[in-house]
Design a protein around this motif. Structure first.
Motif, PDB file in Angstrom:
ATOM      1  N   ALA A 129      15.556  32.449  16.747  1.00  0.00           N
ATOM      2  CA  ALA A 129      15.815  33.830  17.403  1.00  0.00           C
ATOM      3  C   ALA A 129      17.111  34.404  17.276  1.00  0.00           C
ATOM      4  CB  ALA A 129      15.504  33.790  19.046  1.00  0.00           C
ATOM      5  N   ASN A 130      18.116  33.625  17.212  1.00  0.00           N
ATOM      6  CA  ASN A 130      19.592  34.067  17.114  1.00  0.00           C
ATOM      7  C   ASN A 130      19.743  34.486  15.493  1.00  0.00           C
ATOM      8  OD1 ASN A 130      20.072  34.023  19.605  1.00  0.00           O
ATOM      9  ND2 ASN A 130      21.059  31.641  19.647  1.00  0.00           N
ATOM     10  N   ILE A 131      19.183  33.622  14.928  1.00  0.00           N
ATOM     11  CA  ILE A 131      19.354  33.861  13.396  1.00  0.00           C
ATOM     12  C   ILE A 131      18.704  35.264  13.023  1.00  0.00           C
ATOM     13  CG2 ILE A 131      18.876  33.092  11.008  1.00  0.00           C
ATOM     14  CD1 ILE A 131      19.348  29.997  12.166  1.00  0.00           C
ATOM     15  N   THR A 132      17.394  35.200  13.566  1.00  0.00           N
ATOM     16  CA  THR A 132      16.655  36.433  12.923  1.00  0.00           C
ATOM     17  C   THR A 132      17.123  37.675  13.581  1.00  0.00           C
ATOM     18  OG1 THR A 132      15.058  36.083  14.942  1.00  0.00           O
ATOM     19  CG2 THR A 132      14.475  35.318  12.785  1.00  0.00           C
ATOM     20  N   THR A 133      17.667  37.551  14.711  1.00  0.00           N
ATOM     21  CA  THR A 133      18.089  38.600  15.567  1.00  0.00           C
ATOM     22  C   THR A 133      19.728  39.285  14.672  1.00  0.00           C
ATOM     23  OG1 THR A 133      17.362  38.257  17.771  1.00  0.00           O
ATOM     24  CG2 THR A 133      19.215  39.571  17.725  1.00  0.00           C
ATOM     25  N   VAL A 134      20.506  38.336  14.570  1.00  0.00           N
ATOM     26  CA  VAL A 134      21.574  38.634  13.804  1.00  0.00           C
ATOM     27  C   VAL A 134      21.310  39.378  12.365  1.00  0.00           C
ATOM     28  CG1 VAL A 134      23.642  37.733  12.487  1.00  0.00           C
ATOM     29  CG2 VAL A 134      23.166  36.782  14.712  1.00  0.00           C
ATOM     30  N   GLY A 135      20.539  38.913  11.583  1.00  0.00           N
ATOM     31  CA  GLY A 135      19.943  39.475  10.484  1.00  0.00           C
ATOM     32  C   GLY A 135      19.517  40.626  10.555  1.00  0.00           C
ATOM     33  N   SER A 136      18.599  41.073  11.677  1.00  0.00           N
ATOM     34  CA  SER A 136      17.937  42.316  11.726  1.00  0.00           C
ATOM     35  C   SER A 136      19.034  43.184  12.189  1.00  0.00           C
ATOM     36  CB  SER A 136      16.909  41.926  12.726  1.00  0.00           C
ATOM     37  OG  SER A 136      15.926  41.329  12.503  1.00  0.00           O
ATOM     38  N   VAL A 137      19.995  42.848  13.073  1.00  0.00           N
ATOM     39  CA  VAL A 137      21.030  43.601  13.684  1.00  0.00           C
ATOM     40  C   VAL A 137      21.808  44.105  12.443  1.00  0.00           C
ATOM     41  CG1 VAL A 137      22.994  43.947  14.688  1.00  0.00           C
ATOM     42  CG2 VAL A 137      20.723  43.020  15.937  1.00  0.00           C
ATOM     43  N   ALA A 138      22.272  43.296  11.503  1.00  0.00           N
ATOM     44  CA  ALA A 138      23.063  43.581  10.490  1.00  0.00           C
ATOM     45  C   ALA A 138      22.397  44.706   9.420  1.00  0.00           C
ATOM     46  CB  ALA A 138      23.205  42.331   9.561  1.00  0.00           C
ATOM     47  N   LEU A 139      21.168  44.404   9.385  1.00  0.00           N
ATOM     48  CA  LEU A 139      20.260  45.321   8.441  1.00  0.00           C
ATOM     49  C   LEU A 139      20.134  46.789   8.876  1.00  0.00           C
ATOM     50  CD1 LEU A 139      17.524  43.145   6.806  1.00  0.00           C
ATOM     51  CD2 LEU A 139      19.424  44.422   5.702  1.00  0.00           C
ATOM     52  N   ILE A 140      20.091  46.860  10.432  1.00  0.00           N
ATOM     53  CA  ILE A 140      19.816  48.082  11.281  1.00  0.00           C
ATOM     54  C   ILE A 140      21.475  48.751  11.107  1.00  0.00           C
ATOM     55  CG2 ILE A 140      19.869  49.106  13.409  1.00  0.00           C
ATOM     56  CD1 ILE A 140      17.876  46.834  14.285  1.00  0.00           C
ATOM     57  N   LYS A 241      11.767  45.131  11.488  1.00  0.00           N
ATOM     58  CA  LYS A 241      10.944  45.114  12.737  1.00  0.00           C
ATOM     59  C   LYS A 241      10.291  43.773  12.779  1.00  0.00           C
ATOM     60  CE  LYS A 241      10.073  49.814  11.934  1.00  0.00           C
ATOM     61  NZ  LYS A 241       8.969  50.894  11.746  1.00  0.00           N
ATOM     62  N   LEU A 242       9.820  43.133  11.818  1.00  0.00           N
ATOM     63  CA  LEU A 242       8.896  41.940  11.865  1.00  0.00           C
ATOM     64  C   LEU A 242       9.824  40.723  12.267  1.00  0.00           C
ATOM     65  CD1 LEU A 242       6.370  40.304  11.865  1.00  0.00           C
ATOM     66  CD2 LEU A 242       6.787  40.070   9.487  1.00  0.00           C
ATOM     67  N   ILE A 243      11.195  40.733  11.516  1.00  0.00           N
ATOM     68  CA  ILE A 243      11.861  39.458  11.946  1.00  0.00           C
ATOM     69  C   ILE A 243      12.466  39.673  13.165  1.00  0.00           C
ATOM     70  CG2 ILE A 243      14.057  38.586  11.261  1.00  0.00           C
ATOM     71  CD1 ILE A 243      13.400  39.308   8.156  1.00  0.00           C
ATOM     72  N   TYR A 244      12.978  40.826  13.706  1.00  0.00           N
ATOM     73  CA  TYR A 244      13.305  41.073  14.936  1.00  0.00           C
ATOM     74  C   TYR A 244      12.484  40.835  15.983  1.00  0.00           C
ATOM     75  CZ  TYR A 244      16.986  43.266  18.173  1.00  0.00           C
ATOM     76  OH  TYR A 244      17.706  43.532  19.288  1.00  0.00           O
ATOM     77  N   SER A 245      11.220  41.444  15.903  1.00  0.00           N
ATOM     78  CA  SER A 245      10.021  40.855  16.886  1.00  0.00           C
ATOM     79  C   SER A 245       9.896  39.321  16.969  1.00  0.00           C
ATOM     80  CB  SER A 245       8.768  41.581  16.403  1.00  0.00           C
ATOM     81  OG  SER A 245       8.927  42.983  16.470  1.00  0.00           O
ATOM     82  N   ILE A 246      10.074  38.535  15.868  1.00  0.00           N
ATOM     83  CA  ILE A 246       9.854  37.043  15.901  1.00  0.00           C
ATOM     84  C   ILE A 246      10.785  36.479  16.744  1.00  0.00           C
ATOM     85  CG2 ILE A 246      10.084  34.979  14.408  1.00  0.00           C
ATOM     86  CD1 ILE A 246       8.543  36.669  12.397  1.00  0.00           C
ATOM     87  N   PHE A 249      10.208  37.303  20.240  1.00  0.00           N
ATOM     88  CA  PHE A 249       8.855  36.474  20.873  1.00  0.00           C
ATOM     89  C   PHE A 249       9.272  35.097  21.204  1.00  0.00           C
ATOM     90  CE2 PHE A 249       5.734  33.418  19.565  1.00  0.00           C
ATOM     91  CZ  PHE A 249       4.732  33.733  20.189  1.00  0.00           C
ATOM     92  N   PHE A 250      10.285  34.548  20.364  1.00  0.00           N
ATOM     93  CA  PHE A 250      10.517  33.346  20.851  1.00  0.00           C
ATOM     94  C   PHE A 250      11.754  33.382  21.876  1.00  0.00           C
ATOM     95  CE2 PHE A 250       9.840  31.952  16.357  1.00  0.00           C
ATOM     96  CZ  PHE A 250       8.785  31.288  16.713  1.00  0.00           C
ATOM     97  N   THR A 251      12.434  34.171  22.323  1.00  0.00           N
ATOM     98  CA  THR A 251      13.235  34.486  23.392  1.00  0.00           C
ATOM     99  C   THR A 251      12.720  34.658  24.483  1.00  0.00           C
ATOM    100  OG1 THR A 251      14.806  35.664  22.018  1.00  0.00           O
ATOM    101  CG2 THR A 251      15.305  35.920  24.225  1.00  0.00           C
ATOM    102  N   TYR A 252      11.547  35.196  24.566  1.00  0.00           N
ATOM    103  CA  TYR A 252      10.524  35.210  25.595  1.00  0.00           C
ATOM    104  C   TYR A 252      10.344  33.947  26.372  1.00  0.00           C
ATOM    105  CZ  TYR A 252       6.512  36.231  28.715  1.00  0.00           C
ATOM    106  OH  TYR A 252       5.491  36.412  29.793  1.00  0.00           O
ATOM    107  N   ALA A 253      10.255  32.677  25.635  1.00  0.00           N
ATOM    108  CA  ALA A 253      10.152  31.658  26.355  1.00  0.00           C
ATOM    109  C   ALA A 253      11.448  31.019  27.119  1.00  0.00           C
ATOM    110  CB  ALA A 253       9.867  30.651  25.156  1.00  0.00           C
ATOM    111  N   LEU A 254      12.725  31.580  26.654  1.00  0.00           N
ATOM    112  CA  LEU A 254      13.901  30.945  27.188  1.00  0.00           C
ATOM    113  C   LEU A 254      14.153  32.090  28.453  1.00  0.00           C
ATOM    114  CD1 LEU A 254      15.954  31.289  24.132  1.00  0.00           C
ATOM    115  CD2 LEU A 254      14.861  29.333  25.334  1.00  0.00           C
ATOM    116  N   GLN A 255      13.615  33.009  28.389  1.00  0.00           N
ATOM    117  CA  GLN A 255      13.774  33.943  29.707  1.00  0.00           C
ATOM    118  C   GLN A 255      12.860  33.568  30.718  1.00  0.00           C
ATOM    119  OE1 GLN A 255      16.187  35.795  30.270  1.00  0.00           O
ATOM    120  NE2 GLN A 255      16.895  36.831  28.159  1.00  0.00           N
TER     121      GLN A 255
END
Length: 380
Positions: A129-140, A241-246, A249-255
């Motif tokens: 989740a952290n990897i996908t979030t960092v990549g998505s934020v960089a593109l945003i 959007k897809l990568i960020y959503s993934i 999705f996985f962060t949901y389990a941590l929360q």
């Protein structure tokens, strides 16, 4: 968070054991000079546990809305997606299916996800989740920094009532307050945690300020509650959007892990050992369904974030830690300056909680155009 860490460290040294947030509150009240608070110290633990459950399940409801909003946009605009990334001229077409349908579609997958109880496996999902979030934020960031229009037409100040919503939204970013002590207690060198916390919080604040400022300069009053909804309808940013959503999705389990760890042991203790697994899975399913129902009943991402932040996050981040410091250190001759500081912070948190909750609830009951339901146009 610094106050909470200081109190927990002091109590850990006094008791010769590690304590979590709930235990810190209970043991802090046991040292209080007021006899009534000492005899009812266990209620401090119950209150903190209840607020942690409400806060974390609120975060999970927000994740439901985020996933549904982005999935709806990706699916219903797929036939219009191009290879050319042009600014989005129409924020949203008339939806084919209500966003609530997408929430129900996501529900079974999240139920299966929370059945995973292996912390090592969850840590792998957290890393993903952290990897996908960092990549998505960089593109945003790469997109919103291009072609920013002249910001002189934007208002310098918003209406006063939007500051109350901002308070809840800002406090919502303290979503990690419940994980601070568990993380510190799990560290090999917990004495280094303060540096890690301050560094992490500094980076997060800089990230939030830059993304919020640049996003508003780029999109103005059309800025959506989730900035991913403002991205162009091209394959590159659909992928973002897809990568960020993934990642979400996985962060949901941590929360979800925090309320599950509070509720499930109590439920299992009330049933026979042969029914423990069934009770465990039933509670997990019921809690996920509860977050889904909450999202369905109030499908307003921006206002729910503000409401959760005002109601429970403000109590956990601003109101309780200063009160905990008063009860923990008062018997040891606290300075008047420290006492005044703690009282002021708690009063500020209480005022923000009351007025932020009122404003979020007021906005929720107002009739609104669904086409701009998650846009800052609502408050313009």
């Amino acid at each position: 968070m610094a106050i909470l860490l200081n109190c927990a460290h002091h109590l850990s040294q006094r008791l010769q054991k590690m304590v979590n947030y709930e235990e810190a509150m209970m043991y802090g009240l046991e040292a209080c000079p007021l006899a009534w608070l000492r005899t009812h110290s266990v209620w401090g633990r119950y209150i903190v546990s209840f607020l942690l459950i409400i806060t974390q399940l609120g975060f999970c409801s927000v994740y439901f809305m985020f996933l549904a909003d982005n999935l709806q946009q990706m699916v219903e605009e797929a036939h219009l997606t191009t290879n050319t990334c042009q600014p989005r001229k129409i924020l949203g077409l008339t939806p084919i299916l209500d966003t609530r349908f997408y929430m129900l579609a996501i529900l079974p997958f999240l139920v299966l996800l929370v059945f995973l109880q292996n912390l090592k496996l969850l840590s792998i999902f957290s890393t993903l989740a952290n990897i996908t979030t960092v990549g998505s934020v960089a593109l945003i960031f790469e997109y919103i920094m291009q072609g920013i229009p002249d910001p002189s037409h934007l208002p310098l100040m918003a209406r006063w009532d939007t500051f109350l919503l901002f308070f809840g939204t800002a406090i919502f970013t303290f979503e990690g307050v419940g994980m601070v002590l568990p993380l510190k207690n799990q560290m090999k060198h917990p004495q280094r945690f303060s540096f890690v916390l301050y560094l992490g919080m500094t980076l997060v604040v800089i990230l939030y300020v830059c993304l919020g400022t640049l996003g508003y300069m780029k999109f103005g009053s059309n800025t959506q509650a989730s900035i991913t909804l403002n991205l162009p309808n091209c394959w590159l940013y659909q992928s973002v959007k897809l990568i960020y959503s993934i990642g979400i999705f996985f962060t949901y389990a941590l929360q979800f892990h925090i309320p599950a760890e509070i509720i499930i042991p109590f439920v299992i203790s009330q049933v026979s050992e042969s029914r423990a697994l069934f009770a465990d899975l039933s509670v997990r399913t019921a809690l996920v369904c509860l977050t889904c129902v909450s999202a369905i009943l109030i499908p307003r991402l921006d206002l729910v974030i503000s409401l959760v932040g005002s109601v429970s996050s403000s109590a956990l981040a601003l109101i309780i830690p200063p009160l905990l410091e008063l009860t923990t250190f008062y018997p040891e001759d606290m300075s008047c300056v420290t006492m005044a500081k703690d009282i002021m912070i708690s009063i500020l948190g209480l005022l923000g909680c009351v007025f932020g909750t009122y404003q979020a609830l007021y906005e929720l009951i107002q009739p609104i155009n669904h086409s701009i339901a998650n846009s800052t146009d609502v408050y313009a």
